[in-house]
Design an enzyme around this catalytic site. Structure first.
Site, PDB file in Angstrom:
ATOM      1  N   ASP B 177     -79.111   7.183 -10.890  1.00 44.33           N
ATOM      2  CA  ASP B 177     -78.507   7.325 -12.220  1.00 44.33           C
ATOM      3  C   ASP B 177     -77.450   8.435 -12.170  1.00 44.33           C
ATOM      4  OD1 ASP B 177     -79.115   6.539 -15.260  1.00 44.33           O
ATOM      5  OD2 ASP B 177     -78.613   8.678 -15.141  1.00 44.33           O
ATOM      6  N   ASN B 185     -67.263   9.557 -20.235  1.00 45.65           N
ATOM      7  CA  ASN B 185     -66.695   8.643 -21.227  1.00 45.65           C
ATOM      8  C   ASN B 185     -66.131   9.407 -22.421  1.00 45.65           C
ATOM      9  OD1 ASN B 185     -67.038   6.168 -19.993  1.00 45.65           O
ATOM     10  ND2 ASN B 185     -69.147   5.927 -20.742  1.00 45.65           N
ATOM     11  N   HIS B 190     -63.186   5.660 -21.746  1.00 46.19           N
ATOM     12  CA  HIS B 190     -63.994   4.632 -21.084  1.00 46.19           C
ATOM     13  C   HIS B 190     -63.336   4.072 -19.826  1.00 46.19           C
ATOM     14  CE1 HIS B 190     -66.198   4.766 -24.901  1.00 46.19           C
ATOM     15  NE2 HIS B 190     -67.227   4.419 -24.138  1.00 46.19           N
ATOM     16  N   ASP B 194     -65.080   3.712 -16.303  1.00 51.93           N
ATOM     17  CA  ASP B 194     -65.108   2.496 -15.468  1.00 51.93           C
ATOM     18  C   ASP B 194     -64.667   2.799 -14.037  1.00 51.93           C
ATOM     19  OD1 ASP B 194     -65.987   1.090 -17.609  1.00 51.93           O
ATOM     20  OD2 ASP B 194     -64.085   0.052 -18.035  1.00 51.93           O
ATOM     21  N   GLU B 220     -75.113   3.227 -16.365  1.00 54.81           N
ATOM     22  CA  GLU B 220     -74.758   4.027 -15.180  1.00 54.81           C
ATOM     23  C   GLU B 220     -75.910   4.066 -14.172  1.00 54.81           C
ATOM     24  OE1 GLU B 220     -75.246   5.105 -18.257  1.00 54.81           O
ATOM     25  OE2 GLU B 220     -75.874   7.210 -18.354  1.00 54.81           O
TER      26      GLU B 220
END
Lengths: 152, 320
Positions: B177, B185, B190, B194, B220
């Site tokens: 994680d 973000n 965002h 990405d 994530e």
């Protein structure tokens, strides 16, 4: 059959059925041969198909010279062994080559030989093979002349 | 386009070769059916084939039948060449698997037209295969990272863990994680998030063996399975993955961002009576322990609910 007239009468009577049979067989084969018609060799048609490429024509004719002799020999051996299937296959190969080279008459004889092989008709096959040998032999001088002409 | 010519008569073969070369095809020529089959079985075989019907050994019909048995291969458009021209012959040829039929001696323009028809069919087939593969990819992969999607990674993991039980080997399950990903973000947008996910996915994928599996579990979270792994090297492998992520900043929208990952481990050899979901839950609880211990670290779930930590921990903890 040619000296039939010189034989004594009793001999003539005795072999008469055989003579009739021989004539009948010959007639059947001749009739079949009569169906084998067409131009001997249509060089014009062949050259048109090759776009007038004389060098390529020579290459194909050299193959014809070698392969026709080898295939005729193979066909003859098949006939001796009565291997009619292989005979038909060899005749089929020859037919393809001859037709592609616009050697129409020989091509049709090869076709007749193939059919005789498929039908396992040994006598017909023998006669057609002789015809094919003759047709190829007749073509060879023309082939040689063409090769000599182009090579010159 | 490459085209195979199988013809036993040399004259016919050469004439076909020349015609096809002039028409812009690349030609592979053979003289019997067996060689034709060998040519069509190669890695990148010709897609179009002109097969003479009568050939020594395997004939054209037999080649057609053999090719059509291999439905897993790319489609080959087969044209039979023969002087046989009765309806029964044509039907026999088509039933054997030929797509088309040409009677010898054939007209060159007709041959070219039939080959063009074959090419159209092949192009259509290529488009269909491409569309199917694209759909298959979309159905099995995460579109952002190109890793296996959640459904597939769970299914593959299930299979691998079952195998590890049967073979008495070990599959290491890693739940990874990204630390503080929400901040990426929120602070960088965002699109930058990405970029981070894509780069982390690429690094994870590149750091495992070809027979290991990496998938996106959600947001994530990534799931990694190390198949047939020596349990003694599991922690080192996890530490390696952690270092690969944190060792070098990730370029997100052109800006370098420091990213770290927490990893929870569970070994299938420790949980022989558990199913996949339970083993993943164990890895998840180890992941929570890694987060609780400060993030950017590895924790191992042990039987009895114990959580173990590696002998060596990272010295500095980076926040992203």
């Amino acid at each position: 059959v040619g000296r039939f007239g010189e034989l004594p009468i009793y001999a003539k009577i005795a072999i008469l059925p055989c003579v009739f049979a021989a004539y009948a067989e010959r007639g059947r084969i001749v009739a079949a041969f009569d169906g084998v018609a067409g131009t001997k060799w249509d060089v014009k048609e062949l050259l048109a198909r090759l776009d007038g490429d004389q060098e390529f024509l020579c290459e194909l004719l050299r193959i014809f010279r070698e392969d026709s002799a080898a295939n005729l020999e193979k066909a003859s051996a098949c006939l001796q062994k009565q291997d009619m299937q292989e005979l038909a296959r060899t005749a089929h190969t020859m037919k393809g080559m001859l037709r592609n080279l616009s050697m129409h008459r020989a091509g049709e004889i090869a076709y007749a030989l193939e059919m005789a092989g498929c039908a396992e008709k040994g006598k017909d096959a023998e006669a057609f093979l002789a015809q094919l040998e003759q047709a190829c032999a007749e073509l060879l001088p023309e082939v040689e002349a063409r090769l000599a002409g182009v090579e010159a | 386009m490459r085209i195979l010519v199988a013809e036993d008569d040399k004259v016919s073969r050469l004439m076909l070769e020349k015609t096809l070369h002039q028409a812009g095809y690349e030609v592979a020529a053979v003289e019997d059916g067996e060689s034709a089959l060998n040519e069509l079985a190669k890695a990148e075989p010709p897609r179009l084939a002109l097969l003479d019907w009568v050939m020594p050994g395997r004939d054209g019909l037999s080649v057609c039948r053999a090719i059509r048995e291999h439905t897993e291969r790319a489609y080959t458009y087969l044209i039979l060449l023969s002087s046989k021209e009765t309806k029964a012959d044509i039907v026999e040829g088509l039933q054997a698997g030929a797509d088309d039929y040409l009677t010898k001696p054939f007209d060159i323009e007709e041959l070219k037209a039939r080959l063009r028809a074959g090419e159209r069919i092949l192009e259509l087939e290529d488009h269909l295969v491409e569309a199917r593969e694209s759909m298959r990819f979309r159905a099995t992969h995460d579109l952002l990272t190109s890793l296996w999607n959640r459904g597939v990674i769970l299914e593959l993991m299930n299979r691998e863990i079952s195998r590890s039980f049967r073979e008495n080997s070990c599959t290491v399950v890693m739940m990874c994680d990204l630390d503080h990903f929400k901040q990426v973000n929120d602070q960088h947008g965002h699109a930058a998030g990405d970029d981070v996910l894509r780069e982390v996915a690429r690094r994870l994928q590149q750091s495992v063996r070809s027979y290991d599996m990496v998938g996106r579990y959600g947001g994530e979270e990534f799931l990694v399975a190390l198949n047939r792994c020596d349990p003694r090297s599991a922690v080192a492998r996890a530490e390696n993955l952690r270092a690969v992520i944190s060792g070098k900043p990730v370029l997100a929208r052109g800006k370098p961002l420091q990213v770290t990952v927490s990893i929870g481990l569970a070994l299938s050899s420790d949980y022989r009576s558990c199913d996949v979901d339970e083993i993943i839950r164990k890895a998840d609880s180890a992941l929570y322990a890694a987060k609780a211990a400060g993030r950017n670290r590895v924790r191992i779930a042990r039987p009895g609910g114990e959580i173990e930590k590696p002998l060596q921990e990272p010295v500095t903890l980076e926040k992203c």
